[in-house]
Design a protein around this motif. Structure first.
Motif, short mmCIF file in Angstrom:
data_model
loop_
_atom_site.label_atom_id
_atom_site.label_comp_id
_atom_site.label_asym_id
_atom_site.label_seq_id
_atom_site.Cartn_x
_atom_site.Cartn_y
_atom_site.Cartn_z
N GLU A 150 0.74 -1.31 0.00
CA GLU A 150 0.03 0.09 0.10
C GLU A 150 0.87 1.26 -0.09
OE1 GLU A 150 -0.48 -3.10 1.77
OE2 GLU A 150 -0.83 -1.86 3.61
N ARG A 151 2.10 1.19 0.47
CA ARG A 151 3.13 2.45 0.54
C ARG A 151 4.14 2.22 -0.54
NH1 ARG A 151 2.74 5.38 5.30
NH2 ARG A 151 0.25 5.38 5.67
N VAL A 152 4.06 1.38 -1.43
CA VAL A 152 5.15 1.39 -2.65
C VAL A 152 4.30 2.08 -3.64
CG1 VAL A 152 6.22 -0.24 -4.13
CG2 VAL A 152 5.85 -0.82 -1.71
N PHE A 153 5.15 3.12 -4.16
CA PHE A 153 4.83 4.18 -5.49
C PHE A 153 5.63 3.73 -6.64
CE2 PHE A 153 4.51 6.75 -1.36
CZ PHE A 153 3.10 6.63 -1.01
N LEU A 154 6.63 2.98 -6.78
CA LEU A 154 7.53 2.66 -7.77
C LEU A 154 8.27 1.68 -7.28
CD1 LEU A 154 8.04 3.63 -10.62
CD2 LEU A 154 10.05 4.66 -9.51
N ALA A 155 8.18 0.31 -7.92
CA ALA A 155 9.19 -0.74 -7.75
C ALA A 155 9.64 -1.56 -8.92
CB ALA A 155 8.44 -1.70 -6.69
N GLY A 156 10.44 -0.76 -9.65
CA GLY A 156 10.93 -1.64 -10.68
C GLY A 156 10.98 -0.66 -12.36
N GLU A 157 10.04 0.07 -12.39
CA GLU A 157 9.56 0.74 -13.57
C GLU A 157 10.78 1.72 -13.88
OE1 GLU A 157 7.62 0.28 -11.40
OE2 GLU A 157 5.96 -0.98 -12.16
N VAL A 158 11.93 1.59 -14.45
CA VAL A 158 13.04 2.45 -14.53
C VAL A 158 12.85 3.70 -15.17
CG1 VAL A 158 15.05 0.86 -14.14
CG2 VAL A 158 14.28 1.12 -16.54
N GLU A 159 12.09 3.56 -16.13
CA GLU A 159 11.58 4.80 -17.06
C GLU A 159 10.99 5.61 -16.28
OE1 GLU A 159 10.47 1.70 -17.39
OE2 GLU A 159 8.27 1.69 -17.88
N HIS A 160 10.55 5.55 -14.92
CA HIS A 160 9.76 6.43 -14.17
C HIS A 160 10.51 7.02 -12.93
CE1 HIS A 160 6.09 6.19 -16.34
NE2 HIS A 160 6.13 4.89 -16.27
N SER A 161 11.79 6.44 -12.81
CA SER A 161 12.54 6.99 -11.78
C SER A 161 12.81 8.51 -11.81
CB SER A 161 13.81 6.10 -11.69
OG SER A 161 14.50 5.97 -13.00
N SER A 162 13.09 8.92 -12.84
CA SER A 162 13.23 10.58 -13.05
C SER A 162 12.17 11.32 -13.02
CB SER A 162 14.23 10.70 -14.15
OG SER A 162 13.60 10.54 -15.14
N THR A 163 10.96 10.79 -13.05
CA THR A 163 9.72 11.41 -12.99
C THR A 163 9.73 12.12 -11.52
OG1 THR A 163 8.82 9.90 -14.61
CG2 THR A 163 7.14 11.37 -13.23
N LEU A 164 9.96 11.29 -10.62
CA LEU A 164 9.59 11.70 -9.22
C LEU A 164 10.81 12.74 -8.93
CD1 LEU A 164 8.87 8.35 -8.11
CD2 LEU A 164 7.52 10.29 -7.67
N ALA A 165 11.89 12.25 -9.29
CA ALA A 165 13.24 13.16 -8.77
C ALA A 165 13.03 14.66 -9.63
CB ALA A 165 14.51 12.34 -9.49
N HIS A 166 12.46 14.79 -10.86
CA HIS A 166 12.45 15.76 -11.53
C HIS A 166 11.14 16.64 -10.97
CE1 HIS A 166 12.74 18.14 -15.28
NE2 HIS A 166 11.49 18.32 -15.21
#
Ligand SMILES: Cc1cc2nc3c(=O)[nH]c(=O)nc-3n(C[C@H](O)[C@H](O)[C@H](O)COP(=O)(O)OP(=O)(O)OC[C@H]3O[C@@H](n4cnc5c(N)ncnc54)[C@H](O)[C@@H]3O)c2cc1C
Length: 459
Positions: free
Chosen positions: A243-259
């Motif tokens: 329930e608290r995991v918002f991303l776990a493996g989809e590398v293409e979205h890792s920079s979405t959050l950082a950005h």
């Protein structure tokens, strides 16, 4: 909503905090953290009756007016308010993450609602230990140099690693963990975002603080109220439920959050810088008056430079807000203006401190303490020699110098000097965003036109 007292109670939750090599069983009893906790508790008390039933730091801006109100709220609150940037980053990333897995978006919605309903404070934990800076996460000598998933279970994930420099970590309820940068194929375990309670098993916070230690608080007029604790977070095989995991493996979205975090974090940062810059101007004027030199040409010139700095930072904030783009949940301040202003404020901050300290003189470091003034034998003499002009008492002049030292040349001052350069990813990160968003094609075109050049093709 929580009162200050209930906030204090909420921190007595068994969290593992280490400070100066000792385990702190109850953070509310640690003298080094008292000023910061008082500061946060004061915000709780002042906002306890907010009509919407939630602190406005969690209102998702949908217009330029909302953005302005957010800035006003951040500046009115303690240091944890700006960390709600982590929640805004989740909200801004909701749509792209939902496209990867609809459950991510649903979990983000639930988490944001819980933050609002429970009146939680969050920390933004993005910066990894990072090991050798020239190696990617998957090539590090220590595979945990970047926080990663070490086990996937049907009911959740287990993570290991370390997040460093995390502002207010010992004082918040939830730690929002985001990947530090774009991950590549083969780095799926490092593309992980989640939230965990500060007392979650396996999490240890190693705290530091700029609070004055065992000294007369009158000599620390700024840091006694506004000390900033930071933390190194050790994740020793921490279980995170699905329930608290918002991303776990989809590398293409890792920079979405950082950005997204970068934009919101730097917006808070430039708003804070604008206010700090005004404070530097005011202190420079006061200290010049206290020395009787406010009309001297080179002093006026230095204060003018401070005014120009303060005004440019404020103008940058205005431009970033006025040029906001996107709509609904994804309205964001303009990235070029935000990043350029952040970088400008960082680049010139130390020169502005130099101006202030140059105007003030050596008493910044050598001013006697307030306790010395209390001394029956020498107090009167000190007050006499500290007085520089009939319009200001020696005691008031001393207070100004202690403020200058506290803010620019002591623990909190050092914190500001380094934080100004490194926070929000450092100047290099802002320069990269500036290059990406600046309209270089238009600049090339107009330069070529101006000198009558056939536009050369790019190599
Ligand atoms: C007071 C303070 C509060 C902070 N609060 C938070 C917070 O709340 N949450 C959070 O997540 N982070 C926080 N940070 C972290 C901040 O964002 C980082 O300091 C910043 O991202 C830089 O990381 P670093 O300190 O590891 O330095 P490094 O990444 O080691 O950078 C040091 C220098 O090396 C350069 N460098 C690094 N790698 C490379 C490379 N591969 N190639 C070329 N040059 C390179 C950098 O450009 C920089 O000049 C905080 C930092 C400070 C100082």
């Amino acid at each position: 909503m929580l009162t200050g007292e209930r906030y204090r109670e909420s921190l007595r939750d068994g969290r593992v905090v280490i400070l100066d090599g000792r385990r702190v069983d109850d953070v509310t009893k640690a003298p080094e953290l008292a000023g910061a906790i008082d500061w946060v508790a004061d915000t709780y008390d002042r906002y306890v009756s907010t009509p919407s039933g939630a602190h406005p730091m969690y209102d998702i801006p949908a217009s330029v007016g909302d953005l302005r109100r957010r800035i006003e709220v951040l500046l009115d609150c303690d240091m944890t308010a700006s960390l709600s940037a982590a929640v805004l980053a989740l909200a801004s990333s909701r749509s792209p993450l939902s496209a990867a897995d609809t459950r991510y978006g649903e979990r983000i919605d639930v988490f944001i609602e819980e933050c609002r309903r429970n009146d939680w404070r969050v920390a933004e934990a993005i910066t990894d230990a990072k090991g050798d800076r020239m190696l990617p996460p998957s090539k590090q000598h220590d595979p945990d140099a970047y926080l990663r998933v070490v086990e996937r279970r049907p009911e959740g994930i287990v993570v290991r690693g370390c997040k460093m420099h995390i502002t207010a970590a010992p004082l918040v309820h939830e730690i929002v963990v985001l990947p530090t940068k774009q991950m590549k194929r083969g780095e799926e375990d490092y593309a992980v975002a989640f939230a965990v309670p500060a007392n979650t098993p396996g999490l240890t916070t190693v705290a530091v603080t700029t609070a004055p230690r065992q000294r007369d608080e009158r000599d620390f007029p700024v840091s006694r109220h506004h000390a900033v604790p930071d933390g190194t977070l050790l994740f020793d095989d921490v279980f995170v439920p699905n329930e608290r995991v918002f991303l776990a493996g989809e590398v293409e979205h890792s920079s979405t959050l950082a950005h997204a975090l970068g934009t919101w974090e730097r917006t808070s940062s430039i708003a804070g810088s604008a206010r700090e810059a005004d404070l530097l101007v005011g202190l420079a004027q006061l200290v010049a008056e206290s020395n009787g030199i406010e009309r001297v040409p080179h002093i006026r010139d230095k204060i003018a430079e401070l005014i120009i700095y303060a005004t440019m930072v404020r103008a940058g904030v205005e431009a970033a807000l006025n040029a906001a783009y996107g709509e609904g949940d994804d309205l964001r301040p303009d990235e070029l203006f935000t990043n350029v202003t952040k970088c400008f404020a960082s680049m010139h901050y130390h020169s502005m401190l130099r101006n202030l300290q140059d105007i003030a003189g050596g008493l910044v470091l050598t001013a006697p303490s307030h306790a010395d003034l209390d001394d029956e034998e020498i107090g009167d003499q000190l007050r006499r020699y500290l007085q520089a002009s009939p319009s200001m008492s020696g005691t008031d002049r001393l207070r100004i110098f202690h403020a200058v030292r506290d803010l620019t040349a002591d623990a909190l001052g050092g914190w500001h000097m380094v934080a100004k350069i490194m926070s929000g990813g450092g100047m290099y990160a802002q320069k990269m965003v500036a290059r990406n968003h600046f309209d270089m094609a238009a600049a090339r075109r107009s330069a070529a036109q101006a000198i009558g050049l056939d536009l050369p093709t790019r190599p």
